[in-house]
Each structure stands twice: as C-alpha cells, then as structure tokens.
Design an enzyme around this catalytic site. Structure first.
Site, short mmCIF file in Angstrom:
data_model
loop_
_atom_site.label_atom_id
_atom_site.label_comp_id
_atom_site.label_asym_id
_atom_site.label_seq_id
_atom_site.Cartn_x
_atom_site.Cartn_y
_atom_site.Cartn_z
N TYR A 1 28.83 -33.31 3.28
CA TYR A 1 27.93 -33.30 2.11
C TYR A 1 27.83 -34.69 1.49
CZ TYR A 1 25.88 -31.73 -2.32
OH TYR A 1 25.06 -31.55 -3.40
N PHE B 1 19.59 -19.55 3.50
CA PHE B 1 21.00 -19.62 3.86
C PHE B 1 21.87 -19.42 2.62
CE2 PHE B 1 24.83 -22.42 4.44
CZ PHE B 1 25.53 -21.53 5.22
#
Length: 326
Positions: A150, A41
């Site tokens: 995150y 990714f």
C-alpha cells in the site's frame, strides 16, 4: 468535451466505497453527472443503492487494473483497499491497483483531457521522523515490509501522476489523506475507529496495540470531501499553468492517543468493554498528524467537525447496521 463552467460528467473510481460514496452524494447534490466505477472488492452496492433511481448516476462494475474507455470531464481516482486487513489480503493485487490503476486512469485523462484527482495517503510518510508531517517531507517507509504494497504503491502512483503532469501537461490534483472516519465505514476493515465502535457496541474487549500511546488524527468524512471538492475546483488561472497540482495534506491536525479514542468510544456507547493490549504490528506508525497550512492557504479549508460530534454520528450508523443484521 464540456467546459468546466457547465454541468460536469465525473468518473469516481472506488465510488462504492466509504469515501467514494460520500463524494458521489456531494457531486450529485450540486448537479453533476457521476459514473461510479467499483469492482466491489471492499466497496458495497449498499453504499450507493439510494442513488440508483437518480438519472444522473451510473454504476459500472469494473477493475481499474484493466483499461476503461469512457468520456468524462473529471476523474477522482479513489480505487484501492485502504485498510491493512484488506490491502494485506492480496498484496500483489493491492500494488497492481495502485500502479496499474493509476496508469489506466492517467491514460484515460490524457485521452479525454480530463482533470484527474489522486487519493494518495499519509502512509507515503511511513513511520515519520518529522512531526507533524509537511508535504515536503519525503517519508520513512520500509520498501519490503507487510505494509509496503500500500505505502509504496501509493508512492509510485504519485510519481506517475507528476510525471504525466510534467511530460504530458496533464491537469492533476494529488491529495494525501489522513485517518478519516464516519458512516459507511466497513465494520470489519480493521481500522481503529470501526474496530473500537463495533467492539464497544457488542460489549467486547477493546483491543489496543502496544501501550495505546501511539497517536492519530481523525477527520470526519464530510470535512474531507469538502477538501476534495475545493482542491479539484481550483481554476487554472491563479498563476499556475494547470492549477495547483499538490501534493496537499487533507486531514484533521488535532492529535489523540489511541487509548484516548478507545475511552471516548466507551463513554459514547455506554459500553461495558474493557481495554486489552496486544503487541504492536510491524511498521505501525507511532505518530501521525498532518500539517495543513498548505490546505488552509490554497483551499481556505480546515476541518470543522470535532471528534466527539463525528463519533456520535458514526456510532449511530453502526448501531443501525448491527441492529439490522441481527
């Protein structure tokens, strides 16, 4: 499984990324066998293609949000987009990568009794009210902001690691990584070092957010990887039943303003770029500096490469990349 004093078979998730590829170079260089797992990714096969002919290297394209069954002695769990541009692109998947990925890798480590390393982050401290940040500081994190996928994903992963350690006796290592830079950074990852270098080499305006007085501490990738290896290789016979689990800060304690970094990049590249200022992004930390006293004590480790020397090597890398792409 093999014992730790023989050649190890080591799994590196996120191994085709910036940090993972440098770590794999070091592991292979000392004689280990390495299985690189990456869904590509944000990682790139280009980062590891020089290893494809090495008989001790294996590449598997796989997403860690799904279980993986493999026999290994050690696991370095580095899989997760680490720049705001990438982790905010698909925030739900970012959280899944941190949380489901940790669960799957911890389950694998439990099954094969492997020592497992978690690449956590200084983002667990959020926008800190303590400066510099020590490991005992619990942080100042917005749980519902744009960066939360995150920040909170990594915080939850730390929780999982320590619960597996306490509940199942798993041999863990949790490192909190501060800003790191060097060759193989993604040119479009939105991080300040790569942004400034690419803009400077193209003689574009260099974009600073806020007044440019927010601070960061920049660690060259070679120094960071050395810290990884020393942390992971602490034996289990130094007064700890399972070695030293952490968490431990790994980063460079030398603090610079973002404006100082921009001016240094302009000087090193000989660029004609001008500084332009934009509004500060939401929840962007104003200060970020590690206290590395624990790393000095436990690992006999501290960064050796000064910012200017590391930036020169990084600029040379981006110069080659940009010239090959043109």
């Amino acid at each position: 499984m093999r014992k730790y004093n023989s050649r190890k078979r080591i799994l590196v998730t996120g191994g085709a990324g910036f940090l993972g590829s440098h770590l794999i170079d070091r592991l292979l260089g000392r004689g280990d066998e390495v299985v690189c797992v990456d869904n590509l990714f944000t990682g790139s096969k280009r980062n590891v293609e020089h290893l494809f002919d090495n008989p001790r290297f294996e590449f598997i394209r796989h997403d860690v949000t799904f279980p993986l069954f493999i026999e290994v002695d050690q696991i370095y769990n580095l899989a997760c987009p680490a720049s705001p541009v990438h982790y905010q692109h698909d925030p739900v998947q970012t959280t899944k990568t941190s949380v489901h990925g940790a669960i799957n890798m911890l389950g694998l480590a439990k099954r094969v009794r492997a020592r497992i390393f978690q690449a956590s982050t200084s983002e667990v401290y959020g926008d800190p009210s303590m400066h510099p940040q020590i490991e005992e500081y619990w942080g100042n994190v917005n749980p519902i902001g744009q960066r939360s996928c995150y920040d909170e994903g990594k915080r939850c992963a730390e929780t999982l690691f320590f619960d597996y350690h306490r509940q199942h006796g798993l041999d863990i290592r949790v490192a909190r990584i501060f800003n790191t830079y060097g060759p193989r950074m993604h040119p479009n990852d939105g991080r300040v070092v790569s942004n400034f270098i690419v803009q400077a080499l193209n003689d574009e305006d260099i974009t600073l957010y806020g007044d440019g007085q927010q601070t960061r501490s920049f660690c060259f990738v070679d120094d960071l990887v050395e810290g990884f290896l020393r942390f992971m290789d602490i034996p289990n016979d130094e007064g700890h039943q399972y070695g030293f689990p952490g968490p431990i800060n790994l980063g460079n304690p030398c603090e610079f303003t973002i404006r100082q970094l921009a001016e240094l990049v302009i000087r090193l590249t000989g660029s004609k770029s001008k500084l332009v200022f934009r509004p500060l992004p939401l929840d962007d930390p104003k200060q970020r500096q590690p206290d590395i006293a624990l790393a000095k004590k436990m690992l006999n480790w501290e960064p050796r490469i000064e910012l200017e020397a590391g930036l020169k090597r990084t600029v040379e890398y981006f110069e080659r990349e940009l010239s090959s792409a043109s």
